[in-house]
Design a protein around this motif. Structure first.
Motif, PDB file in Angstrom:
ATOM      1  N   ILE A  27       0.869  -1.131  -0.053  1.00  0.00           N
ATOM      2  CA  ILE A  27       0.008   0.149  -0.190  1.00  0.00           C
ATOM      3  C   ILE A  27       0.754   1.184   0.112  1.00  0.00           C
ATOM      4  CG2 ILE A  27      -1.768   1.423   1.063  1.00  0.00           C
ATOM      5  CD1 ILE A  27      -2.779  -1.081   2.298  1.00  0.00           C
TER       6      ILE A  27
ATOM      7  N   GLN B  32      -2.124   6.102   0.293  1.00  0.00           N
ATOM      8  CA  GLN B  32      -3.402   5.270   0.419  1.00  0.00           C
ATOM      9  C   GLN B  32      -3.318   4.989   2.014  1.00  0.00           C
ATOM     10  OE1 GLN B  32      -6.038   4.047  -1.396  1.00  0.00           O
ATOM     11  NE2 GLN B  32      -6.930   3.879   0.552  1.00  0.00           N
TER      12      GLN B  32
ATOM     13  N   ASP C 280      -6.400   5.819   4.423  1.00  0.00           N
ATOM     14  CA  ASP C 280      -6.814   4.831   5.302  1.00  0.00           C
ATOM     15  C   ASP C 280      -6.976   5.290   6.596  1.00  0.00           C
ATOM     16  OD1 ASP C 280      -6.664   2.903   3.132  1.00  0.00           O
ATOM     17  OD2 ASP C 280      -5.130   1.661   3.866  1.00  0.00           O
TER      18      ASP C 280
ATOM     19  N   LYS D 280      -6.205  -3.530  -4.775  1.00  0.00           N
ATOM     20  CA  LYS D 280      -4.738  -2.569  -4.687  1.00  0.00           C
ATOM     21  C   LYS D 280      -4.137  -2.749  -6.145  1.00  0.00           C
ATOM     22  CE  LYS D 280      -3.697  -4.675  -1.084  1.00  0.00           C
ATOM     23  NZ  LYS D 280      -3.370  -5.579  -0.106  1.00  0.00           N
ATOM     24  N   THR D 281      -3.889  -1.495  -6.481  1.00  0.00           N
ATOM     25  CA  THR D 281      -3.135  -1.381  -7.566  1.00  0.00           C
ATOM     26  C   THR D 281      -1.974  -1.674  -7.580  1.00  0.00           C
ATOM     27  OG1 THR D 281      -2.669   1.017  -7.561  1.00  0.00           O
ATOM     28  CG2 THR D 281      -4.986   0.502  -8.481  1.00  0.00           C
TER      29      THR D 281
ATOM     30  N   GLY E 260      -0.126   0.560  -5.247  1.00  0.00           N
ATOM     31  CA  GLY E 260      -0.666   0.700  -3.947  1.00  0.00           C
ATOM     32  C   GLY E 260      -1.851   1.691  -3.439  1.00  0.00           C
ATOM     33  N   TRP E 261      -2.692   1.766  -4.521  1.00  0.00           N
ATOM     34  CA  TRP E 261      -3.984   2.405  -4.365  1.00  0.00           C
ATOM     35  C   TRP E 261      -5.045   1.577  -4.278  1.00  0.00           C
ATOM     36  CZ3 TRP E 261      -3.449   7.396  -2.846  1.00  0.00           C
ATOM     37  CH2 TRP E 261      -2.312   8.130  -3.205  1.00  0.00           C
ATOM     38  N   ARG E 262      -6.039   1.878  -3.564  1.00  0.00           N
ATOM     39  CA  ARG E 262      -7.420   0.911  -3.651  1.00  0.00           C
ATOM     40  C   ARG E 262      -8.532   1.534  -4.623  1.00  0.00           C
ATOM     41  NH1 ARG E 262      -6.653  -2.180   1.215  1.00  0.00           N
ATOM     42  NH2 ARG E 262      -5.718  -1.063   2.998  1.00  0.00           N
TER      43      ARG E 262
ATOM     44  N   GLN F 124      -4.146  -4.613 -11.333  1.00  0.00           N
ATOM     45  CA  GLN F 124      -4.351  -5.068  -9.811  1.00  0.00           C
ATOM     46  C   GLN F 124      -3.222  -5.796  -9.389  1.00  0.00           C
ATOM     47  OE1 GLN F 124      -8.048  -7.454  -9.831  1.00  0.00           O
ATOM     48  NE2 GLN F 124      -7.501  -8.058  -7.649  1.00  0.00           N
ATOM     49  N   GLN F 125      -2.694  -5.633  -8.012  1.00  0.00           N
ATOM     50  CA  GLN F 125      -1.786  -6.407  -7.532  1.00  0.00           C
ATOM     51  C   GLN F 125      -2.271  -7.959  -7.383  1.00  0.00           C
ATOM     52  OE1 GLN F 125      -0.435  -5.358  -3.394  1.00  0.00           O
ATOM     53  NE2 GLN F 125      -0.651  -3.094  -4.020  1.00  0.00           N
TER      54      GLN F 125
END
Length: 63
Positions: free
Chosen positions: A5, A9, A13, A36-37, A40-42, A59-60
């Motif tokens: 993350i 992000q 959070d 999560k990308t 590191g973003w949602r 996507q991770q």
């Protein structure tokens, strides 16, 4: 939801925005959860699966 993350992000959070998409500001849902990308973003799962979206394919993956 393990994985990396970003600092940005993490800040979101801590501000109570864990279930709010960083791309569109809408909450994740059962039908379109947040993932999560690679940076590191949602964002919504649909953001990473739509070829017309800037997050497509980002996507991770668990590894």
């Amino acid at each position: 939801m393990a994985g990396w993350i970003s600092m940005g992000q993490q800040k979101r959070d801590h501000e109570g925005l864990r279930n709010i998409c960083a791309a569109d500001g809408h909450p994740g849902t059962e039908d379109d959860p947040l993932v999560k990308t690679t940076d590191g973003w949602r964002v919504h799962l649909s953001d990473t699966t739509d070829p017309n979206n800037g997050f497509y394919g980002q996507q991770q993956t668990e590894g």
